[in-house]
Motif scaffolding. Structure first.
Motif, short mmCIF file in Angstrom:
data_model
loop_
_atom_site.label_atom_id
_atom_site.label_comp_id
_atom_site.label_asym_id
_atom_site.label_seq_id
_atom_site.Cartn_x
_atom_site.Cartn_y
_atom_site.Cartn_z
N PRO A 202 0.80 -1.24 0.00
CA PRO A 202 0.00 0.00 0.00
C PRO A 202 0.82 1.28 0.00
O PRO A 202 0.32 2.34 -0.38
N ALA A 203 2.10 1.20 0.41
CA ALA A 203 2.94 2.40 0.43
C ALA A 203 3.47 2.77 -0.94
O ALA A 203 4.06 3.85 -1.12
N VAL A 204 3.27 1.90 -1.93
CA VAL A 204 3.81 2.14 -3.28
C VAL A 204 2.82 2.97 -4.08
O VAL A 204 1.91 2.45 -4.71
N THR A 205 2.99 4.29 -4.06
CA THR A 205 2.02 5.19 -4.68
C THR A 205 2.67 6.21 -5.63
O THR A 205 2.11 7.26 -5.89
N GLY A 206 3.87 5.90 -6.12
CA GLY A 206 4.46 6.77 -7.12
C GLY A 206 5.29 7.92 -6.59
O GLY A 206 5.50 8.91 -7.31
N ASP A 207 5.78 7.82 -5.36
CA ASP A 207 6.57 8.91 -4.78
C ASP A 207 7.72 9.33 -5.70
O ASP A 207 7.96 10.53 -5.92
N GLY A 208 8.47 8.35 -6.20
CA GLY A 208 9.63 8.67 -7.03
C GLY A 208 9.26 9.42 -8.28
O GLY A 208 9.98 10.34 -8.71
N MET A 209 8.14 9.06 -8.89
CA MET A 209 7.70 9.74 -10.10
C MET A 209 7.30 11.18 -9.80
O MET A 209 7.62 12.10 -10.55
N ALA A 210 6.61 11.37 -8.68
CA ALA A 210 6.22 12.74 -8.30
C ALA A 210 7.44 13.59 -7.99
O ALA A 210 7.53 14.75 -8.41
N LEU A 211 8.40 13.03 -7.26
CA LEU A 211 9.63 13.76 -6.93
C LEU A 211 10.36 14.18 -8.20
O LEU A 211 10.79 15.33 -8.33
N ALA A 212 10.51 13.24 -9.13
CA ALA A 212 11.23 13.53 -10.37
C ALA A 212 10.48 14.56 -11.21
O ALA A 212 11.09 15.48 -11.78
N PHE A 213 9.16 14.42 -11.28
CA PHE A 213 8.35 15.37 -12.06
C PHE A 213 8.50 16.78 -11.51
O PHE A 213 8.70 17.74 -12.26
#
Length: 527
Positions: A202-213
């Protein structure tokens, strides 16, 4: 403030493989917002695809990967993935990796959907991720690899030349810490937690993609999301994954009328590509029918699938009766941060590997068990690149600009995003629903902020979900065809004239969403 040679965000297979390759050369720091073993890699049941069988070949694996991905991939990248992957898996075998074997000592190679040969290596029956993570962790040195658990990265730090040189984190007590290094690697996984029905942690929600964006990195193919056909369905919700390997062993899909639902859908039946099987099950359920995985034809089921058997027992589903209720759920995103074949992004000093990245290998739908292979290959490749480059000089550390009183206001709950994604940006999409969800997202009083300041972890988490949800929805709305994991009921066929090999690329441009179309070495600005 702490420094390292390499900072890796995330602790899955890609991150651990990278750390394993780097540990003899650099001081490596691995930061994860939860526990080291709490991500998707540890949960992975299926296995690793590699063409090691006597009748198998790199070309056959290559062909299957392209077919599953509906030819949306970069073909050279796919071929290199399989060639390098085969060598890396063979190297792991020599190092003693615990892959299952037959009684005669030969490798036990399984079959999964859209594969033409038995090529799936597995460990502990259906516990491949757990066994491989444990194996990689044991290979890491405590002297050169440091783990930082329970800290959520909420911002990527860049120096005055635009190079990524560090991260800011919040621990579970909301305390802020800063870490700096010449090289920052995102290995944060996918976006499954954006949906209420998912196989993901459940913790896998795209944090890395948001950070990079937010930092200005380019993202692509965000519309292509794979829904795994068979999640355990109990009391109106999904409760865990039922591996595709179960269908590879001979399980069939029946509705509550006893009809085999895949018979008139695809010649590969239950082993058709995942988007085909998931769509079929979804349609049955939309008609009010239940769908079951009939395992009565599998001998020694509990021995072959111990974790699935334990999952069923936990939820009082009888293995002896042999009928497991299933429903599709979000499993894997094919898109992500645009990288080259070594994991470099368009931001100097920033890299991405594993599911968070979009390197052109999965296309519109990932072939089963190519994900762990990807993590191993790109972890190894990026390690080789960084060793060749050297750690570089210590980064120029910018003046800390944390300011009080400039925080975000989140006027909604994260569950509202999850429900909107499932109902309007789920397995089957339509313009009306996509527009409605995009309208709701854009009505929220939020903007793209590179500097997030002092919000709570929960608020930042929800903000990141808002960003990724918007990127997925916008991409799904723009692609007016059905291809792989992107299914539009209003555009139900593949459009080879307009959309073949055409990629939607998204980027934060000073707080505004920039959309480009990349096709045949040309870039067209959309907005």
């Amino acid at each position: 403030m702490e420094k390292a040679d390499i900072i890796i965000i995330g602790s899955g297979i890609a991150a651990l493989q990278l750390a394993r390759r780097l540990q003899d050369h650099f001081y490596v720091m691995i930061i994860t917002k939860d526990k080291i073993k709490s991500g998707n890699s540890y949960l992975a049941q299926g296995g690793i695809a590699a063409p090691l069988g006597l009748k198998d070949s790199v070309h056959a694996h290559f062909r299957d990967t392209l077919e599953a991905g509906r030819y949306h991939q970069d073909e050279d990248s796919v071929k290199r993935l399989i060639e390098d992957g085969k060598m890396i898996v063979e190297s792991l075998l020599k190092d003693g990796a615990p892959f299952d074997r037959q009684k005669d000592g030969s490798l036990s190679l399984g079959m999964e959907g859209a594969h033409s040969e038995q090529r799936i290596l597995h460990s502990g029956g259906d516990q491949t991720g757990k066994y491989l993570v444990e194996f990689l962790l044991k290979s890491l040195s405590g002297e050169k690899v440091e783990f930082v658990e329970g800290e959520m990265v909420y911002e990527l730090v860049k120096d005055d030349k635009g190079r990524c040189c560090g991260v800011k984190t919040k621990n579970k007590d909301e305390a802020i810490r800063s870490y700096y290094a010449p090289h920052i690697v995102l290995a944060t996984g996918g976006i499954g937690g954006l949906y209420p029905s998912t196989s993901n942690h459940p913790a896998v929600t795209g944090d890395g993609m948001a950070l990079a964006f937010l930092a200005g990195a380019k993202l692509s193919d965000m519309e292509f999301i794979q829904f795994h056909p068979t999640l355990l369905w109990v009391n109106g919700r999904t409760c865990g994954l039922i591996s595709e390997a179960v269908r590879g062993e001979g399980a069939i899909l029946l509705n509550d009328e006893g009809k085999r639902i895949m018979e008139e859908v695809d010649p590969l039946l239950e082993l058709a590509p995942r988007h085909v099987v998931a769509e079929c099950i979804h349609k049955e359920r939309q008609m009010g029918k239940s769908v079951y995985l009939d395992i009565r034809g599998i001998k020694d089921f509990q021995e072959k699938f111990p974790s699935i058997s334990a999952l069923c027992l936990k939820h009082q589903i009888s293995i002896e009766d042999g009928m497991i209720p299933v429903s599709p759920g979000c499993h894997f995103v094919m898109g992500g941060i645009v990288t080259d074949d070594e994991g470099r992004t368009n931001i100097p000093g920033l890299y991405a590997i594993g599911e968070v990245a979009c390197s052109g290998i999965h296309g519109a739908n990932r072939l089963a068990s190519n994900s762990l292979l990807e993590g191993l290959v790109y972890g190894e490749r990026l390690g080789n690149l960084l060793i060749q480059k050297g750690a570089g000089c210590s980064p120029h550390v910018p003046v800390d600009d944390i300011k009080e009183g400039n925080s975000l206001h989140i006027p909604f709950h994260s569950d509202e995003i999850r429900e909107g994604m499932m109902n309007r940006v789920g397995i089957i999409r339509h313009e009306e629903g996509l527009l409605a969800h995009l309208k709701w997202l854009k009505e929220q009083p939020l903007t793209f902020r590179e500097h997030i300041d002092v919000n709570s972890r929960e608020e930042i988490h929800t903000y990141f979900m808002w960003i990724v949800s918007l990127l997925v929805t916008q991409s799904a709305l723009l692609r007016r065809e059905s291809r792989g994991g992107h299914i539009r009921s209003d555009f139900p066929v593949e459009d080879h004239d307009e959309w073949f090999k055409r990629k939607t690329v998204l980027q934060n441009n000073d707080g505004r969403l920039r959309v480009e179309y990349h096709e045949q070495n040309e870039t067209k600005i959309y907005a």
